[in-house]
Design a protein around this motif. Sequence first.
Motif, PDB file in Angstrom:
ATOM      1  N   THR A  93      -9.310   0.807 -13.768  1.00 50.89           N
ATOM      2  CA  THR A  93      -8.440  -0.629 -13.571  1.00 50.89           C
ATOM      3  C   THR A  93      -7.370  -0.290 -12.500  1.00 50.89           C
TER       4      THR A  93
ATOM      5  N   ASP B  44      -7.117  -2.357  -9.001  1.00 46.27           N
ATOM      6  CA  ASP B  44      -6.053  -3.015  -8.544  1.00 46.27           C
ATOM      7  C   ASP B  44      -5.593  -2.471  -7.124  1.00 46.27           C
TER       8      ASP B  44
ATOM      9  N   LEU C  27      -5.055  -4.367  -3.588  1.00 44.05           N
ATOM     10  CA  LEU C  27      -3.810  -4.458  -2.743  1.00 44.05           C
ATOM     11  C   LEU C  27      -4.280  -4.207  -1.429  1.00 44.05           C
TER      12      LEU C  27
END
Length: 190
Positions: A144, A148, A152
């Motif tokens: 995870t 992320d 980003l």
Amino acid sequence: MVGGALNLAQGDYSFAAGRGAKANLDGCFVWADSSADDLNCGDVNRTYFRSSGGFVIYTNASKTSGALLLSGGSSWNAFSAREYKENFAPVDAPQLLERLAAIEISTWNYKAQDPVIRHIGPMADDFNALLDDLGGEGQEYINTLDADGVALAAIQGLYEVVQQQGEEIAALEARLAALEALLAQSGAGD
């Protein structure tokens, strides 16, 4: 039943510890904190934890990796401070964005779950092929933190594209204005 007070391990192969832990069904594991309310197992083969002060899970002896679930919170916080990391390398965000755009994002269900329980996302093997050495903890998983980070970095790549397009639009607008001014000048002389 292991310890604590007011606990009940009534189901076959059940476990209860803490205060007011009620493992009343088969295969239940109930770990309660010192709160006064009972914590009951609501389904067979299910695990319940109550830790009103939050959870901290360390995954190494020096306590520099793991996860934290704060009191009253409902999502995990990964240990992610710069001081816990090393071997930094920049990401080519536009290239990552291009690779990410080629990955199929679909909805699906796990074979182990009812088909009405839907999820959305890429397949781990496609996701982990985005960058060299991604998926080092297992090619069948999507970390995870990596998900992320990819999101980003893709946003940063998209920002670069938008900035570049903005500069191109500004240059074209200036060129158009100059051409319109030339046309107006040449039309005024007729």
